[in-house]
Scaffold this active site. Structure first.
Site, PDB file in Angstrom:
ATOM      1  N   HIS A   1     -13.659 -50.277 -12.494  1.00 24.53           N
ATOM      2  CA  HIS A   1     -13.511 -49.871 -13.903  1.00 24.53           C
ATOM      3  C   HIS A   1     -14.697 -48.961 -14.187  1.00 24.53           C
ATOM      4  CE1 HIS A   1     -12.537 -50.973 -18.320  1.00 24.53           C
ATOM      5  NE2 HIS A   1     -13.614 -50.191 -18.388  1.00 24.53           N
TER       6      HIS A   1
ATOM      7  N   HIS B   1     -17.875 -47.162 -15.041  1.00 20.90           N
ATOM      8  CA  HIS B   1     -19.101 -47.616 -15.702  1.00 20.90           C
ATOM      9  C   HIS B   1     -20.263 -46.739 -15.275  1.00 20.90           C
ATOM     10  CE1 HIS B   1     -18.678 -49.796 -11.870  1.00 20.90           C
ATOM     11  NE2 HIS B   1     -20.003 -49.804 -11.794  1.00 20.90           N
TER      12      HIS B   1
HETATM   13  P1  AMP Z   1     -20.933 -50.807  -8.877  1.00 21.05           P
HETATM   14  O1  AMP Z   1     -21.406 -50.975  -7.472  1.00 21.05           O
HETATM   15  O2  AMP Z   1     -21.400 -49.516  -9.480  1.00 21.05           O
HETATM   16  O3  AMP Z   1     -19.438 -51.021  -9.006  1.00 21.05           O
HETATM   17  O4  AMP Z   1     -21.685 -51.914  -9.704  1.00 21.05           O
HETATM   18  C1  AMP Z   1     -21.071 -52.958 -10.365  1.00 21.05           C
HETATM   19  C2  AMP Z   1     -22.135 -53.660 -11.173  1.00 21.05           C
HETATM   20  O5  AMP Z   1     -21.511 -54.602 -12.011  1.00 21.05           O
HETATM   21  C3  AMP Z   1     -23.178 -54.418 -10.349  1.00 21.05           C
HETATM   22  O6  AMP Z   1     -24.484 -53.945 -10.680  1.00 21.05           O
HETATM   23  C4  AMP Z   1     -22.981 -55.874 -10.764  1.00 21.05           C
HETATM   24  O7  AMP Z   1     -24.195 -56.604 -10.821  1.00 21.05           O
HETATM   25  C5  AMP Z   1     -22.341 -55.727 -12.128  1.00 21.05           C
HETATM   26  N1  AMP Z   1     -21.479 -56.817 -12.563  1.00 21.05           N
HETATM   27  C6  AMP Z   1     -20.441 -57.373 -11.888  1.00 21.05           C
HETATM   28  N2  AMP Z   1     -19.847 -58.326 -12.634  1.00 21.05           N
HETATM   29  C7  AMP Z   1     -20.524 -58.374 -13.812  1.00 21.05           C
HETATM   30  C8  AMP Z   1     -20.398 -59.142 -15.003  1.00 21.05           C
HETATM   31  N3  AMP Z   1     -19.448 -60.076 -15.143  1.00 21.05           N
HETATM   32  N4  AMP Z   1     -21.272 -58.929 -16.008  1.00 21.05           N
HETATM   33  C9  AMP Z   1     -22.247 -57.995 -15.886  1.00 21.05           C
HETATM   34  N5  AMP Z   1     -22.399 -57.222 -14.796  1.00 21.05           N
HETATM   35  C10 AMP Z   1     -21.564 -57.405 -13.777  1.00 21.05           C
END
Ligand code: AMP
Length: 116
Positions: A96, A98
């Site tokens: 998603h 971000h």
């Molecule tokens: P990416 O590798 O850019 O997809 O990073 C995904 C990020 O989402 C990581 O830094 C995780 O620590 C973070 N993440 C995953 N699940 C959650 C959650 N439920 N709440 C907050 N952060 C999350």
């Protein structure tokens, strides 16, 4: 998307530690912070990543949210980094869109924290 964790957080089906929110986007603390300030800015609608066809108003809202996050967490003056992983080679874990907003300490010149 029904099984997407960031859709659920963005729409308050699952609560998080929110830093900013408006009609199009929200920002919340990363669950595994890589810096003293580590906030994720996500659109409320589901897009996979920046390779998607994202409406300009959503991109503008995300940029505005980054600025608000920086102000509200006090890193607007000290500096911060914005990163968005897209796809396999970037090791995107959550499918998603971000952006990571990182700051609160000297981040150095390396893009990846493990290279610091
Ligand atoms: P990416 O590798 O850019 O997809 O990073 C995904 C990020 O989402 C990581 O830094 C995780 O620590 C973070 N993440 C995953 N699940 C959650 C959650 N439920 N709440 C907050 N952060 C999350």
């Amino acid at each position: 998307m029904s099984d997407c964790i960031f859709c659920k957080i963005a729409n308050h089906e699952i609560e998080s530690e929110y830093v900013y929110e408006d009609d199009l986007v929200c920002a919340f603390r990363d669950a595994s912070p890589e810096a003293p300030v580590h906030v994720l800015v996500v659109p409320k609608a589901h897009y996979v990543n920046l390779a998607d066809d994202i409406p300009a108003e959503v991109l503008v809202a995300m940029a505005h949210a980054v600025r608000e996050v920086a102000k509200r967490t006090g890193i607007d003056k000290t500096g911060f980094r914005v990163v968005s992983n897209a796809g396999k080679d970037a090791d995107q874990v959550v499918q998603h869109l971000h952006v990571h907003v990182l700051g609160g300490e000297f981040l150095g010149s390396a893009i990846l924290p493990e290279q610091r």
